[in-house]
Design a protein around this motif. Structure first.
Motif, short mmCIF file in Angstrom:
data_model
loop_
_atom_site.label_atom_id
_atom_site.label_comp_id
_atom_site.label_asym_id
_atom_site.label_seq_id
_atom_site.Cartn_x
_atom_site.Cartn_y
_atom_site.Cartn_z
N ALA A 80 13.57 1.36 15.39
CA ALA A 80 14.22 2.62 15.70
C ALA A 80 14.26 2.89 17.21
O ALA A 80 15.28 3.31 17.75
N ILE A 81 13.15 2.62 17.89
CA ILE A 81 13.10 2.83 19.34
C ILE A 81 14.04 1.86 20.05
O ILE A 81 14.72 2.24 21.02
N ALA A 82 14.10 0.60 19.58
CA ALA A 82 15.01 -0.37 20.18
C ALA A 82 16.46 0.08 20.05
O ALA A 82 17.25 -0.03 20.99
N LYS A 83 16.82 0.62 18.88
CA LYS A 83 18.17 1.11 18.68
C LYS A 83 18.44 2.32 19.57
O LYS A 83 19.54 2.49 20.10
N TYR A 84 17.44 3.17 19.71
CA TYR A 84 17.59 4.35 20.57
C TYR A 84 17.82 3.92 22.02
O TYR A 84 18.70 4.44 22.71
N ILE A 85 17.01 2.95 22.49
CA ILE A 85 17.15 2.47 23.86
C ILE A 85 18.52 1.83 24.06
O ILE A 85 19.14 1.99 25.13
N ASP A 86 19.01 1.12 23.05
CA ASP A 86 20.33 0.49 23.16
C ASP A 86 21.42 1.52 23.43
O ASP A 86 22.36 1.26 24.17
N LEU A 87 21.29 2.70 22.84
CA LEU A 87 22.28 3.74 23.03
C LEU A 87 21.93 4.71 24.15
O LEU A 87 22.71 5.59 24.48
N ASN A 88 20.75 4.55 24.71
CA ASN A 88 20.30 5.44 25.79
C ASN A 88 19.54 4.59 26.81
O ASN A 88 18.34 4.75 27.00
N ASP A 97 0.58 -4.32 19.39
CA ASP A 97 1.92 -3.86 19.02
C ASP A 97 1.92 -2.36 18.74
O ASP A 97 2.83 -1.63 19.15
N LYS A 98 0.87 -1.90 18.05
CA LYS A 98 0.76 -0.47 17.71
C LYS A 98 0.64 0.37 18.97
O LYS A 98 1.32 1.41 19.11
N PHE A 99 -0.21 -0.05 19.91
CA PHE A 99 -0.42 0.74 21.13
C PHE A 99 0.80 0.68 22.05
O PHE A 99 1.13 1.67 22.70
N VAL A 100 1.47 -0.47 22.09
CA VAL A 100 2.71 -0.57 22.87
C VAL A 100 3.75 0.37 22.29
O VAL A 100 4.46 1.07 23.03
N CYS A 101 3.84 0.39 20.97
CA CYS A 101 4.81 1.27 20.30
C CYS A 101 4.55 2.73 20.64
O CYS A 101 5.49 3.49 20.89
N ALA A 102 3.29 3.10 20.67
CA ALA A 102 2.94 4.48 21.03
C ALA A 102 3.37 4.80 22.46
O ALA A 102 3.88 5.88 22.75
N GLU A 103 3.15 3.83 23.38
CA GLU A 103 3.56 4.02 24.77
C GLU A 103 5.08 4.14 24.88
O GLU A 103 5.59 4.97 25.64
N MET A 104 5.81 3.34 24.13
CA MET A 104 7.27 3.40 24.17
C MET A 104 7.76 4.73 23.58
O MET A 104 8.73 5.32 24.07
N TYR A 114 11.77 11.05 28.31
CA TYR A 114 13.20 10.97 28.60
C TYR A 114 13.96 12.14 27.99
O TYR A 114 14.77 12.78 28.65
N ILE A 115 13.70 12.41 26.72
CA ILE A 115 14.37 13.52 26.05
C ILE A 115 14.04 14.84 26.75
O ILE A 115 14.93 15.67 26.98
N LYS A 116 12.80 15.02 27.11
CA LYS A 116 12.39 16.25 27.79
C LYS A 116 13.12 16.39 29.11
O LYS A 116 13.62 17.47 29.46
N GLY A 117 13.23 15.30 29.86
CA GLY A 117 13.89 15.35 31.15
C GLY A 117 15.39 15.53 31.06
O GLY A 117 16.00 16.18 31.90
N LYS A 126 19.30 4.48 29.90
CA LYS A 126 18.62 5.15 31.00
C LYS A 126 17.22 5.59 30.61
O LYS A 126 16.42 5.95 31.48
N ALA A 127 16.92 5.57 29.31
CA ALA A 127 15.60 6.00 28.85
C ALA A 127 14.49 5.11 29.41
O ALA A 127 13.34 5.54 29.51
N ILE A 128 14.82 3.87 29.77
CA ILE A 128 13.79 2.97 30.32
C ILE A 128 14.07 2.63 31.78
O ILE A 128 13.50 1.69 32.31
N SER A 129 14.93 3.43 32.42
CA SER A 129 15.22 3.21 33.83
C SER A 129 13.94 3.37 34.65
O SER A 129 13.27 4.40 34.60
#
Length: 223
Positions: A66-74, A23-30, A37-40, A76-79
């Motif tokens: 927090a990341i799940a909420k961010y993805i919900d509003l963005n 879970d920790k390493f997946v979180c880091a990858e996400m 995404y933000i950089k792009g 395209k971040a995981i496109s």
């Protein structure tokens, strides 16, 4: 009680330490995916730094939320993101030998288990629903975040926030205002505006009332 078999042992009796580390390493990858995404999207180093500063003070569970909420509003971040690759990288970080990594990657049931776990943690989309001609919003669990009493709702999809709860543009009785998706319909900007538009930069909202134009931040305060 379900009988323990060789087939169900690994899934029913997952190693809690293994789960915690993956879970920790997946979180880091996400987190890195959102960073890219933000950089792009904006090209702003400061926005990336603010995002990472916010996450740095959180536990893994808090980061996941927090990341799940961010993805919900963005969204395209995981496109184009391959969650199998995210999991494979997490497993590679977890395993202390190449043979151990190969064993895990070849375990179809275990891989399916962790892929479903990733999706459950990070894909938590809200939805607008209609009732008696009015609109509201539910979260991924079906809980009502905004009651169905509005003629129009616009969720603020934005990538320039600091993981704060962004208000929603809503229309009621022919006027627009800002409300929070907090299950309480908390009003942060009164329903007095003829038009409210989302801006790309802070302050996030441009509101019009007759000939008057004002800028509102995420708290509904005038700038």
């Amino acid at each position: 009680m379900e009988k323990i078999t060789q087939e169900n042992f690994n899934l029913k009796y997952q190693d809690s330490i293994e789960e915690e580390r993956i879970d920790k390493f997946v979180c880091a990858e996400m987190g890195r995916q959102i960073h890219r995404y933000i950089k792009g999207m904006s090209g702003s180093k400061r926005i990336m730094e603010k995002f990472e500063e916010t996450l740095s003070t959180m536990t893994v569970a808090e980061k996941e939320e927090a990341i799940a909420k961010y993805i919900d509003l963005n969204r395209k971040a995981i496109s184009g993101l391959d969650f199998k690759l995210v999991l494979a990288r997490a497993i590679a970080n977890y395993c202390d030998t190449y043979d151990y990594m190969q064993t895990m990657l070849s375990d179809v049931e275990k891989m399916d288990y962790y892929q479903k776990r990733i999706l459950e943690k990070y894909i938590q989309y809200h939805e607008v629903f209609e009732k008696n001609g009015k609109f509201g919003i539910k979260n991924h669990k079906g809980e009502v975040l905004v009651s169905p009493q509005y003629d129009f709702l616009r969720t603020c999809y934005t990538y320039v926030d600091d993981l704060v709860v962004m208000p929603i543009i809503a229309e009621k009785n022919g006027k627009l205002g800002l409300i929070l998706p907090d299950k309480k319909d908390t009003v942060v900007a009164d329903f007095i505006y003829d038009d409210i538009q989302l801006r790309d930069n802070y302050p996030y909202f441009e509101a019009h009332r007759g000939n008057q134009k004002v800028y509102l931040d995420e708290k509904g305060e005038k700038e």
